[in-house]
Design an enzyme around this catalytic site. Structure first.
Site, PDB file in Angstrom:
ATOM      1  N   ASP A  45       0.535  -1.040  -0.285  1.00 45.47           N
ATOM      2  CA  ASP A  45      -0.142  -0.244   0.029  1.00 45.47           C
ATOM      3  C   ASP A  45       1.106   1.357   0.218  1.00 45.47           C
ATOM      4  O   ASP A  45       0.251   2.223  -0.167  1.00 45.47           O
ATOM      5  CB  ASP A  45      -0.831   0.351   1.238  1.00 45.47           C
ATOM      6  CG  ASP A  45      -1.977  -0.987   0.987  1.00 45.47           C
ATOM      7  OD1 ASP A  45      -2.441  -0.585  -0.408  1.00 45.47           O
ATOM      8  OD2 ASP A  45      -2.812  -1.074   2.249  1.00 45.47           O
TER       9      ASP A  45
HETATM   10  C1  GLC Z   1      -1.820  -3.561   5.317  1.00 43.01           C
HETATM   11  C2  GLC Z   1      -3.241  -4.388   4.215  1.00 43.01           C
HETATM   12  C3  GLC Z   1      -2.224  -4.200   3.438  1.00 43.01           C
HETATM   13  C4  GLC Z   1      -1.670  -4.829   2.834  1.00 43.01           C
HETATM   14  C5  GLC Z   1      -0.356  -4.452   4.050  1.00 43.01           C
HETATM   15  C6  GLC Z   1       1.197  -3.626   2.979  1.00 43.01           C
HETATM   16  O1  GLC Z   1      -1.892  -5.044   6.136  1.00 43.01           O
HETATM   17  O2  GLC Z   1      -4.046  -4.266   5.168  1.00 43.01           O
HETATM   18  O3  GLC Z   1      -3.688  -4.410   1.689  1.00 43.01           O
HETATM   19  O4  GLC Z   1      -1.335  -5.304   1.971  1.00 43.01           O
HETATM   20  O5  GLC Z   1      -0.368  -3.509   4.712  1.00 43.01           O
HETATM   21  O6  GLC Z   1       1.028  -2.649   2.365  1.00 43.01           O
HETATM   22  C1  GLC Z   2      -0.750   2.456   5.633  1.00 44.49           C
HETATM   23  C2  GLC Z   2       0.781   1.234   6.189  1.00 44.49           C
HETATM   24  C3  GLC Z   2      -0.502  -0.067   5.586  1.00 44.49           C
HETATM   25  C4  GLC Z   2      -1.306   0.398   5.680  1.00 44.49           C
HETATM   26  C5  GLC Z   2      -2.821   1.460   4.846  1.00 44.49           C
HETATM   27  C6  GLC Z   2      -3.930   1.578   4.591  1.00 44.49           C
HETATM   28  O1  GLC Z   2       0.000   2.613   4.325  1.00 44.49           O
HETATM   29  O2  GLC Z   2       1.164   1.651   6.441  1.00 44.49           O
HETATM   30  O3  GLC Z   2       0.207  -1.158   5.911  1.00 44.49           O
HETATM   31  O4  GLC Z   2      -2.159  -0.860   4.458  1.00 44.49           O
HETATM   32  O5  GLC Z   2      -1.192   2.685   5.902  1.00 44.49           O
HETATM   33  O6  GLC Z   2      -4.112   1.768   5.992  1.00 44.49           O
END
Ligand code: GLC
Ligand code: GLC
Length: 811
Positions: free
Chosen positions: A483
């Site tokens: 993300d």
């Molecule tokens: C969080 C989110 C997931 C994402 C991950 C890596 O665990 O829930 O959707 O893939 O972060 O950014």
């Molecule tokens: C932030 C976190 C990630 C999560 C995203 C969405 O980017 O680092 O882990 O998936 O928020 O909430």
């Protein structure tokens, strides 16, 4: 250092001090009604949706931490104490918290009085039961006062925190005998209310927080408890609470039991009232009636235990390693169910006011629970697919209450669609239920756009094909699984969200992770097409997968590992040419799982590079070197301090991808070593460092560049649960459901001698004994099914009800 111990016979973790390094929590409820409860009984409850139907209030990020919950105060002469230590924090003579499967038991003892509270949400019921047992272990008569306390949330947990100009005026309650009702907004658009009941006459009550606590007091010293007398307050606006007062006498040796009940009721819009302004309590009375005695509560508790027993009996391992067994047989499966229920919506880290069910998250979670509850897995797949767009793209999240895509977050995370192929094929392999492919499923929640579910998979496949970049690699969109790799975001405004901002829309940044993912699930899609006789579709799809393999080999190999991406300007991300972020875990995982360049040794080499550059004592970090500056064209990943979260943290979710990659090339010792590093049961002894619960996975463990490497955060709601379960059972222990049978393909440490798995699969029982006398990592020399030698390593489906013994010799 440990703060408790595993009691595997009872499937419990027993916490022996209230002062754990962080609140160690548990989840109650499996269907509609949920509660979170910490080892000091902090936490909150909600119906279906932590944001829109929050029953009780909770203070996140509070001082002290974990403030608010279901609290009991015992006033015994001059001493006031709480069974879970908090909130009063009187030092207890004895304390114990047992977190079990869907229940928590907290026991405290002070001055010869023992108070044990069993908290659970009964199956198919919209309530939390709190059974309190008071035992007088002293030789004197005890005359005590017991006060309960619950603070109501005004339903919408987000609005509850910030709309004070309104909220301080709207609280409404009703009191009837021993039941305290919360009915804020009931007279207008809400057809639901909550109540807090105790199955005994009460000597007093309070429903107004200020009256109970006193304006300048804290939860630890409510005025009413200090005075030893309830004020029988009725809340008008301000903050409604529910508190009972019971005066109790206990002879030496005597025990008394009380059932407290937090319930949630929905009424029909035209049947809301008993009389003007008085709520219709018929359903509340029925619910109370169900649990108003110890016998009824005990029966419901037994039912809960057999529910879990049945679920866990579907797949069990006996490996001789108690830590492995307890993870596979108990805790990992339990965590998978919790992520099934709540996705990323409600924990002590996910505050339950923002995130709904993630499209990618929920699809991936499914591989951890599909064997336990296939019918609900099916429903989940359809719910998720219904939020997909016609072009195969998807809303990134949907709200569990409405099951509609979340407009505020939108879409354009280009990995999202592919996970639907993973979940659907995992479901069919487990159940053999191909009918899901014919089910009519809406696009964008619009029934008029419904098509057979198969068309959703096809749309997922072609969403990648139709969104390729300059190197014929998949466009990343806002981000892929990571993300925080926001290659089209270019944000300079701190008020912009990295997730929802795409300042360079139509950017051409490409992802090698999606490329690998596409090869894995593209093949899966083609395989499925063949299986169901859709040869034309299979033939139409195959060239795209072949082309992707070529694109990865041509543009995705950096010399010693796979690149991570191409950025907006077409520059390499995750290359030796970069100063920071030279190598990333995700593309190594997916490209090796896809077997890209296996013939040329690329997989071995990529995994060797992972070992050399990303492996640490506490797990495999996400990237290296960590970013030390904000990189405009990379986005959020470079915002985190080095070693945390997506910036070179050990993001546990993706470690199993490398483990599966290792099993593909047969390195069982390496796979196991990686597995153990992040598996919580193996970290119990370093709980003071690890901090989060030793019975569940955390999203992140601080990486080698962090201030305190090895410190975990964000426990419970993480894709780590399902991926690790899937990896240990299907790729290390090697029992893998296929369309036509169970594949046996272990990849284990050489020094493992033997283990047994009991698996129920499509109605038949399989007892699988794996022997490794030869001391190998991988490979089967002989496979006996009920004494008959089988060719290959797939056990064909056996008759429903049959009991089958499989003996596997590795070598
Ligand atoms: C969080 C989110 C997931 C994402 C991950 C890596 O665990 O829930 O959707 O893939 O972060 O950014
Ligand atoms: C932030 C976190 C990630 C999560 C995203 C969405 O980017 O680092 O882990 O998936 O928020 O909430």
């Amino acid at each position: 250092m440990k703060f408790g111990f595993f009691d595997d016979d009872n499937k419990e973790y027993v916490i022996t001090t209230p002062k754990t390094p962080y609140p160690w929590i548990n989840y109650l409820g499996n269907e509609d009604f949920f509660s979170l409860i910490s080892n000091t009984s902090g936490g909150y409850s909600f119906y279906k949706d932590a944001k829109f139907r929050r029953l009780t209030r909770y203070r996140y990020n509070s001082v002290p931490i974990d403030n608010g919950g279901r609290y009991f105060y015992i006033k015994d002469e001059d001493t006031t104490w709480s069974p879970g230590w908090k909130p009063v924090k009187t030092i207890l003579d004895k304390y114990e918290c047992r977190h079990g499967m869907g229940y928590t038991k907290i026991k405290g003892e002070k001055n010869g009085l023992e108070a044990e509270v069993l908290f659970f949400v009964p199956l198919k019921s919209w309530c939390e039961v709190q059974k309190m047992t008071l035992t007088n272990n002293s030789d004197k008569i005890k005359k005590i006062k017991l006060f309960s306390l619950m603070e109501w949330c005004l339903w919408n947990a987000e609005d509850d925190q910030n709309n004070l100009q309104r909220n301080l005026s709207i609280g409404e309650v009703e009191v009837h005998d021993s039941t305290l009702y919360h009915k804020t907004e009931y007279k207008e658009r809400r057809n639901h209310y909550a109540f807090y009941h105790v199955n005994s006459p009460i000597q007093g009550f309070d429903t107004d927080r200020e009256s109970f606590i006193g304006l300048y007091n804290e939860f630890s010293e409510p005025q009413v408890v200090t005075d030893g007398k309830s004020k029988n307050s009725i809340a008008h606006g301000w903050s409604p609470i529910a508190s009972h007062c019971l005066e109790i006498e206990l002879k030496p040796g005597e025990a008394k039991e009380y059932v407290f009940l937090l319930g949630y009721i929905e009424n029909d819009a035209d049947d809301k009232w008993e009389s003007k302004g008085v709520i219709n309590k018929t359903k509340a009375n029925q619910l109370i009636e169900k649990f108003n005695s110890t016998e009824k509560v005990n029966a419901a508790f037994d039912e809960l235990a057999s529910y879990w027993q049945d679920l866990f009996s579907i797949c069990t391992v006996n490996s001789g390693d108690e830590k492995l067994d307890r993870m596979v047989n108990i805790w990992n499966q339990y965590q998978c169910m919790v992520t099934f229920n709540l996705s990323r919506s409600a924990s002590f880290f996910e505050v339950g006011i923002g995130r709904g069910m993630g499209f990618r998250d929920s699809n991936q979670d499914l591989i951890g629970f599909v064997h336990q509850i296939p019918e609900r897995a099916r429903e989940r797949i359809i719910d998720i697919a219904s939020t997909q767009f016609e072009d195969g793209g998807a809303y990134h999240q949907y709200q569990p209450l409405t099951k509609r895509g979340n407009d505020a977050i939108g879409g354009n995370f280009n990995d999202d669609p592919l996970w639907l192929i993973l979940s659907t094929t995992a479901y069919i392999k487990e159940t053999g239920d191909y009918s899901i492919l014919d089910e009519l499923v809406p696009f964008d929640n619009d029934k008029s756009k419904a098509k057979p579910h198969f068309e959703h998979l096809k749309a997922s496949f072609f969403h990648v094909v139709n969104n390729l970049g300059p190197h014929q690699l998949p466009l990343i969109g806002r981000a892929d699984w990571n993300d925080c790799l926001n290659l089209n975001c270019f944000s300079t405004d701190p008020n912009e969200s990295f997730q929802t901002t795409e300042n360079k829309a139509n950017g051409t940044a490409e992802s090698l992770m999606i490329a690998g993912l596409f090869v894995v699930y593209g093949k899966e899609y083609i395989n499925l097409c063949h299986k169901i006789g859709k040869t034309k579709e299979a033939e139409e799809a195959q060239p795209h997968v072949d082309a992707m393999v070529i694109a990865i080999k041509t543009h995705g190999w950096d010399g010693e590992w796979f690149l991570r991406a191409y950025d907006y300007y077409g520059k390499k991300v995750g290359s030796n040419e970069n100063d920071e972020g030279k190598i990333f875990i995700e593309s190594q995982g997916w490209c090796t799982m896809a077997g890209i360049g296996e013939e040329e040794g690329l997989c071995h080499q990529a995994l060797d590079s992972v070992k050399e550059k990303l492996d640490t004592k506490y797990g495999i970090v996400l990237n290296n070197p960590a970013f030390t500056e904000y990189v405009l064209e990379y986005g959020e990943i470079s915002t985190y301090p080095a070693g945390y979260k997506e910036n070179a943290g050990i993001f546990c979710h993706n470690n199993p991808w490398i483990i599966i990659g290792e099993t593909k090339i047969g390195r069982g010792d390496q796979a196991w070593e990686y597995f153990k590093k992040i598996c919580p049961a193996y970290l119990e002894d370093i709980s003071e460092l690890h901090k989060t619960e030793p019975y569940v996975y955390s999203q992140m463990i601080a990486g080698k560049d962090a201030f305190i490497p090895g410190e975990a955060k964000n426990s419970w709601l993480t894709g780590t649960a399902s991926w690790n379960y899937y990896t240990i059972v299907q790729y290390i222990l090697g029992i893998r459901p296929q369309y036509d049978g169970l594949k046996i393909d272990p990849c284990i440490p050489k020094n493992w001698k033997t283990y047994t798995i009991n698996r129920k699969f499509r109605g038949a029982h399989y007892k699988i004994i794996v022997n490794n006398e030869a001391g190998v990592n991988k490979g089967i020399s002989k496979l006996l099914l009920n004494g008959q030698e089988l060719k290959g390593n797939i056990i064909p489906l056996q008759k429903a009800g049959s009991l089958n013994k499989i003996v596997v010799s590795m070598g």
